[in-house]
Design a protein around this motif. Structure first.
Motif, PDB file in Angstrom:
ATOM      1  N   GLN A 173      31.298  44.982  35.529  1.00 29.11           N
ATOM      2  CA  GLN A 173      30.433  44.133  35.844  1.00 29.11           C
ATOM      3  C   GLN A 173      29.379  44.201  34.357  1.00 29.11           C
ATOM      4  O   GLN A 173      29.258  45.202  33.983  1.00 29.11           O
ATOM      5  CB  GLN A 173      29.743  44.505  36.994  1.00 29.11           C
ATOM      6  CG  GLN A 173      30.462  43.998  38.410  1.00 29.11           C
ATOM      7  CD  GLN A 173      29.382  43.647  39.267  1.00 29.11           C
ATOM      8  OE1 GLN A 173      28.822  42.533  39.706  1.00 29.11           O
ATOM      9  NE2 GLN A 173      29.009  44.691  40.180  1.00 29.11           N
ATOM     10  N   VAL A 174      28.697  43.097  34.207  1.00 32.02           N
ATOM     11  CA  VAL A 174      27.624  43.032  33.346  1.00 32.02           C
ATOM     12  C   VAL A 174      26.382  44.086  33.534  1.00 32.02           C
ATOM     13  O   VAL A 174      26.077  44.030  34.923  1.00 32.02           O
ATOM     14  CB  VAL A 174      27.028  41.944  33.073  1.00 32.02           C
ATOM     15  CG1 VAL A 174      26.549  41.099  34.251  1.00 32.02           C
ATOM     16  CG2 VAL A 174      25.851  41.566  31.745  1.00 32.02           C
ATOM     17  N   LYS A 175      25.852  44.877  32.792  1.00 30.44           N
ATOM     18  CA  LYS A 175      24.695  45.751  33.391  1.00 30.44           C
ATOM     19  C   LYS A 175      23.469  44.883  32.843  1.00 30.44           C
ATOM     20  O   LYS A 175      23.297  44.590  31.813  1.00 30.44           O
ATOM     21  CB  LYS A 175      25.046  46.993  32.364  1.00 30.44           C
ATOM     22  CG  LYS A 175      26.186  47.910  33.016  1.00 30.44           C
ATOM     23  CD  LYS A 175      26.101  49.430  32.056  1.00 30.44           C
ATOM     24  CE  LYS A 175      27.131  49.881  32.775  1.00 30.44           C
ATOM     25  NZ  LYS A 175      27.242  51.530  31.835  1.00 30.44           N
ATOM     26  N   LEU A 176      22.447  45.055  33.794  1.00 30.90           N
ATOM     27  CA  LEU A 176      21.156  44.752  33.653  1.00 30.90           C
ATOM     28  C   LEU A 176      19.971  45.625  33.336  1.00 30.90           C
ATOM     29  O   LEU A 176      20.160  46.799  33.790  1.00 30.90           O
ATOM     30  CB  LEU A 176      20.738  43.634  34.782  1.00 30.90           C
ATOM     31  CG  LEU A 176      21.826  42.846  35.338  1.00 30.90           C
ATOM     32  CD1 LEU A 176      21.137  42.075  36.544  1.00 30.90           C
ATOM     33  CD2 LEU A 176      21.946  41.742  34.338  1.00 30.90           C
ATOM     34  N   ASP A 177      19.183  45.365  32.360  1.00 37.09           N
ATOM     35  CA  ASP A 177      18.028  46.167  32.289  1.00 37.09           C
ATOM     36  C   ASP A 177      17.151  45.687  33.115  1.00 37.09           C
ATOM     37  O   ASP A 177      17.196  44.915  33.797  1.00 37.09           O
ATOM     38  CB  ASP A 177      17.588  46.221  30.904  1.00 37.09           C
ATOM     39  CG  ASP A 177      17.321  44.736  30.090  1.00 37.09           C
ATOM     40  OD1 ASP A 177      16.834  43.962  30.920  1.00 37.09           O
ATOM     41  OD2 ASP A 177      17.522  44.465  29.059  1.00 37.09           O
ATOM     42  N   ASP A 216      30.429  34.659  37.570  1.00 31.95           N
ATOM     43  CA  ASP A 216      31.071  35.836  37.540  1.00 31.95           C
ATOM     44  C   ASP A 216      30.608  36.881  36.875  1.00 31.95           C
ATOM     45  O   ASP A 216      30.686  36.915  35.295  1.00 31.95           O
ATOM     46  CB  ASP A 216      32.403  35.397  37.351  1.00 31.95           C
ATOM     47  CG  ASP A 216      33.517  36.540  37.327  1.00 31.95           C
ATOM     48  OD1 ASP A 216      33.121  37.642  37.566  1.00 31.95           O
ATOM     49  OD2 ASP A 216      34.934  36.461  37.109  1.00 31.95           O
ATOM     50  N   THR A 217      30.234  38.006  37.381  1.00 31.80           N
ATOM     51  CA  THR A 217      29.435  38.905  36.515  1.00 31.80           C
ATOM     52  C   THR A 217      30.235  39.846  35.789  1.00 31.80           C
ATOM     53  O   THR A 217      30.150  40.816  35.060  1.00 31.80           O
ATOM     54  CB  THR A 217      28.551  39.748  37.439  1.00 31.80           C
ATOM     55  OG1 THR A 217      29.350  40.465  38.351  1.00 31.80           O
ATOM     56  CG2 THR A 217      27.388  39.092  37.967  1.00 31.80           C
ATOM     57  N   ARG A 218      31.662  39.439  35.976  1.00 32.36           N
ATOM     58  CA  ARG A 218      32.727  40.196  35.031  1.00 32.36           C
ATOM     59  C   ARG A 218      33.178  39.630  34.294  1.00 32.36           C
ATOM     60  O   ARG A 218      34.292  40.139  33.259  1.00 32.36           O
ATOM     61  CB  ARG A 218      33.661  40.804  36.258  1.00 32.36           C
ATOM     62  CG  ARG A 218      33.441  41.670  37.080  1.00 32.36           C
ATOM     63  CD  ARG A 218      34.367  42.152  38.155  1.00 32.36           C
ATOM     64  NE  ARG A 218      33.848  42.691  39.113  1.00 32.36           N
ATOM     65  CZ  ARG A 218      33.615  44.149  39.089  1.00 32.36           C
ATOM     66  NH1 ARG A 218      34.037  44.862  38.065  1.00 32.36           N
ATOM     67  NH2 ARG A 218      33.294  44.698  40.354  1.00 32.36           N
ATOM     68  N   SER A 219      33.072  38.048  33.870  1.00 31.85           N
ATOM     69  CA  SER A 219      33.585  37.446  32.886  1.00 31.85           C
ATOM     70  C   SER A 219      33.000  37.792  31.381  1.00 31.85           C
ATOM     71  O   SER A 219      32.050  38.380  31.480  1.00 31.85           O
ATOM     72  CB  SER A 219      33.242  36.112  33.141  1.00 31.85           C
ATOM     73  OG  SER A 219      31.863  35.732  32.860  1.00 31.85           O
TER      74      SER A 219
END
Length: 265
Positions: free
Chosen positions: A100-104, A143-146
């Protein structure tokens, strides 16, 4: 010549013909059963395998026959059950294996703000631990994995603070909350501020500590200008009296007096 023998002979032939007819009918039925069994249980599987080989060729895999793109949907319905996944299906399967995309913290704050501002019924799940980074898929609608997830997150950050240059998280029955709302109301902002009475929300027990972690704020009301926390109530009063609060709002894209001018037209 007597006719009795002839009559007897005819009767004898008729009785002999009946068993012959029964035997012929039985043989015909048996033959039909054998042919049907061959077609459905022996010949049918080999027939169904042919479209699969053709479809493999159409996708560019080694095969013995050529195929054209316009023929890809000409297979009988039975062969479609065995087709390889479409490109969109393959992407979904591929994305499931991506991290998954990582958020700061600033991106996480924007994602949470966009989520609660989108619909009144959007609530942060009570099951989450507000002291830990939130699962991006809970608050983002893509989709947070795209491969495009990082780009989409940046768009969310820009869009939410462009739409809401001023955002307030307040308490309904609280003196400081009433004061800060009055300060902002006197500015007649356009776009209007987004105001959330946090203590009236079902997710208050999760949202309040989540906001505290993401903004380092220890109390409400909380004012965000351009996605950045302004500070304590004392700081907000000082900035307002010095005219600096209005500058911060203008720099974030808010228009002072914009709502009043719009009403005058």
């Amino acid at each position: 010549m007597s006719t009795l023998p002839v009559t007897s002979l005819l009767h004898s032939l008729q009785y002999q013909r009946k068993p012959l007819n029964h035997r012929a009918t039985s043989l015909a039925l048996l033959g039909l059963i054998v042919v049907s069994f061959y077609i459905f249980f022996i010949a049918r599987p080999s027939l169904d395998l042919a479209p699969i080989a053709l479809h493999s060729d159409a996708l560019g895999h080694p095969g013995t026959h050529g195929s054209h793109p316009q023929d890809k949907d000409d297979h009988p319905p039975s062969s479609r059950l065995f087709r390889l996944p479409s490109s969109s299906q393959r992407k979904t399967v591929s994305n499931a294996n991506r991290p998954q995309v990582k958020l700061d913290e600033m991106q996480e704050l924007a994602a949470v703000a966009a989520f609660v501002a989108a619909l009144p019924q959007n609530m942060i799940p009570r099951s989450i631990d507000p002291s830990q980074p939130i699962d991006p898929q809970l608050v983002l609608d893509f989709d947070t994995r795209s491969p495009r997830a990082a780009y989409e997150v940046n768009q969310i950050v820009q869009d939410v603070w462009s739409r809401y240059p001023v955002m307030l998280f307040t308490k309904l029955h609280h003196a400081n909350s009433r004061e800060i709302k009055q300060i902002i109301s006197n500015m007649d902002l356009r776009p209007p501020p987004a105001i959330f009475e946090v203590d009236q929300r079902e997710d208050a027990d999760v949202l309040i500590p989540l906001l505290h972690r993401l903004t380092s704020s220890t109390e409400l009301p909380l004012m965000l200008i351009g996605g950045k926390p302004v500070g304590s109530m004392d700081t907000i009063r000082e900035l307002n009296e010095a005219g600096e609060l209005q500058k911060l709002i203008t720099n974030a894209g808010g228009v002072i007096g914009g709502a009043k001018k719009k009403k005058g037209h």
